[in-house]
Design a protein around this motif. Structure first.
Motif, short mmCIF file in Angstrom:
data_model
loop_
_atom_site.label_atom_id
_atom_site.label_comp_id
_atom_site.label_asym_id
_atom_site.label_seq_id
_atom_site.Cartn_x
_atom_site.Cartn_y
_atom_site.Cartn_z
N ARG A 89 -9.06 0.64 4.27
CA ARG A 89 -10.09 0.72 3.23
C ARG A 89 -10.17 -0.57 2.42
O ARG A 89 -11.23 -0.95 1.95
CB ARG A 89 -9.78 1.90 2.28
CG ARG A 89 -9.98 3.27 2.90
CD ARG A 89 -9.98 4.36 1.83
NE ARG A 89 -8.72 4.37 1.10
CZ ARG A 89 -7.68 5.12 1.43
NH1 ARG A 89 -7.76 5.91 2.51
NH2 ARG A 89 -6.57 5.11 0.72
N ASP A 91 -0.65 7.06 5.38
CA ASP A 91 -1.45 6.87 4.17
C ASP A 91 -1.66 5.39 3.87
O ASP A 91 -2.77 4.96 3.51
CB ASP A 91 -0.75 7.54 2.99
CG ASP A 91 -1.53 7.37 1.69
OD1 ASP A 91 -2.54 8.09 1.52
OD2 ASP A 91 -1.14 6.52 0.87
N SER A 92 -0.62 4.56 4.07
CA SER A 92 -0.74 3.14 3.79
C SER A 92 -1.65 2.45 4.81
O SER A 92 -2.38 1.52 4.49
CB SER A 92 0.63 2.47 3.80
OG SER A 92 1.21 2.53 5.09
N ALA A 106 -5.06 3.17 3.65
CA ALA A 106 -5.35 2.34 2.48
C ALA A 106 -5.63 0.90 2.89
O ALA A 106 -6.52 0.24 2.33
CB ALA A 106 -4.19 2.41 1.49
N ASP A 149 2.86 4.37 -1.09
CA ASP A 149 2.82 5.25 -2.25
C ASP A 149 4.17 5.96 -2.37
O ASP A 149 4.45 6.92 -1.64
CB ASP A 149 1.68 6.27 -2.08
CG ASP A 149 1.47 7.13 -3.33
OD1 ASP A 149 2.40 7.22 -4.15
OD2 ASP A 149 0.38 7.71 -3.45
N HIS A 189 0.81 -1.23 0.00
CA HIS A 189 0.00 0.00 0.00
C HIS A 189 0.85 1.28 0.00
O HIS A 189 0.30 2.38 0.01
CB HIS A 189 -0.92 0.02 1.22
CG HIS A 189 -1.86 -1.15 1.28
ND1 HIS A 189 -2.94 -1.28 0.43
CD2 HIS A 189 -1.87 -2.24 2.10
CE1 HIS A 189 -3.59 -2.41 0.73
NE2 HIS A 189 -2.96 -3.00 1.73
#
Length: 405
Positions: free
Chosen positions: A353, A346-347, A350, A314, A312
């Motif tokens: 989600r 952020d990961s 993710a 980025d 995940h």
């Protein structure tokens, strides 16, 4: 008014203070002594601490009285204590012989020097006992024997002999230790330990000075007995405590420093651990164990979860965040940690989600390698959420989506 009994009791109690410090030093050294008994330096250290403890035990006025009473020989405690002091002096010199080149030297010259030390001081011990049996010392003296019998034939020579042997050994040891303190490249804890040893042996010279002054005064018809009875024992107690501290500091200081370093590293990883625990669940509970093992388990757990999150990550976001952090004025190392923290957050989002992502490919590259190797720096960055939000906002500014660091 303080009675003679009160003074004697206080004097006896003071002897147990250095005994306690010396015993602690001996206990700290004991594991190394057992494992590496063949090492001449360790043997010398062990002998030094053991003889030092014995000196203060048998030199205590209470034990002196007990020794004389049990043996039935007035003042036999004197040659016993003198012999222990002489053996202690020999252990000092043997330690210096072993330390001469900074390591345990097994060369022929070193063995020859050690042999001469043993022969010389063993000869002194024999002479002490011969002189005692030749002397006439019928009156028991627990505190002032050196000055009381300073003019008695044979006992006079015995007192001067043990003081001379002690002064020579102490002078050589103090000088060489202070020379070693100035050696470049020493560990800080070892240097402080040597300083305490140097002060301890220098203080021991006060013992010799007080004793010799009092004995000389008696020989010349003067009375300075208080130097021998009160000043000299006090100097000896201070000296022994300093010497024991000198042996304790390198081991105790290094041990405490290492424990602190491990606890600090474990605490610094807490923000990253708590963040990843929400993703993967906490590490399994285990029975209470050592700090080293707890740190290893936390590090292993963090790296395992980061590998699961790698799909995940980025990389573009990491590069934009790094550039944003640099623009905000953070130095490069700090900017990399903040960029990694933004990427991990952020990961994590993710992952939450899409918890059952079908992707099985984990990215590899500078970003992933940095995360796995610099978890301490990333975890520290997570403690400053205001910095992270500033970097995140700048990285997400319009027109930066395709920017490269």
């Amino acid at each position: 008014m303080t009675s003679a009994r009160d003074v004697l009791d206080t004097f006896s109690v003071s002897f147990w203070l250095p005994i306690g410090a010396l015993t602690v030093a001996l206990v700290i050294k004991l594991p190394s002594l057992v494992k590496m008994w063949r090492d001449p330096m360790l043997r010398a250290v062990g002998g030094l601490l053991l003889f030092a403890c014995a000196v203060f035990v048998f030199a205590s006025p209470t034990v002196i009285g007990w020794t004389n009473r049990v043996t039935g020989v007035p003042n036999i405690a004197a040659p016993l204590v003198y012999s222990l002091i002489t053996a202690l002096c020999a252990s000092w010199l043997l330690l210096i012989v072993a330390w001469r080149n900074g390591l345990s030297d097994r060369s022929v010259s070193t063995r020859r020097a050690a042999r001469w030390v043993v022969i010389a001081y063993a000869g002194v011990v024999v002479a002490l006992w011969v002189l005692f049996w030749l002397a006439d010392v019928p009156v028991e003296r627990r505190q002032d024997l050196d000055t009381y019998y300073a003019t008695t034939p044979y006992m006079r020579e015995e007192i001067l002999l043990y003081l001379l042997a002690h002064t020579v050994a102490c002078s050589i040891t103090a000088r060489l230790i202070w020379n070693w303190v100035r050696t470049a490249g020493l560990d800080a804890w070892l240097r402080w330990g040597l300083r305490f040893l140097g002060v301890g042996y220098a203080t021991n010279l006060l013992f010799d000075a007080a004793k010799l002054t009092a004995v000389t005064a008696r020989l010349t018809g003067h009375d300075l007995d208080w130097l021998s009875t009160y000043v000299a024992p006090s100097a000896a107690c201070v000296s022994a405590t300093m010497v024991a501290t000198g042996f304790i500091i390198p081991h105790g200081g290094q041990y405490l420093h290492e424990r602190w370093r491990i606890r600090l590293a474990h605490w610094r990883l807490r923000p990253l651990y708590l963040l990843l625990r929400d993703v993967n669940g906490g590490a399994p509970r285990t029975p209470r164990t050592t700090g080293e093992l707890r740190l290893i388990r936390r590090e292993t757990y963090i790296r395992d979860v980061l590998l699961q999150l790698a799909r995940h990550l980025d990389e573009d976001l990491r590069e934009r965040s790094y550039a944003a952090a640099v623009e905000l004025g953070f130095e490069p190392g700090r900017a990399k940690a903040l960029a990694a923290a933004v990427t991990i957050l952020d990961s994590v989002a993710a992952r939450q989600r899409a918890p059952h992502s079908d992707s099985t490919t984990s990215p590899s590259g500078p970003g992933t390698t940095y995360l796995l190797q610099e978890i301490q720096a990333v975890s520290r960055a997570l403690r400053h959420r205001d910095h992270i939000e500033a970097v995140r906002s700048r990285a997400a500014a319009p027109g930066r989506e395709n920017a490269r660091a």
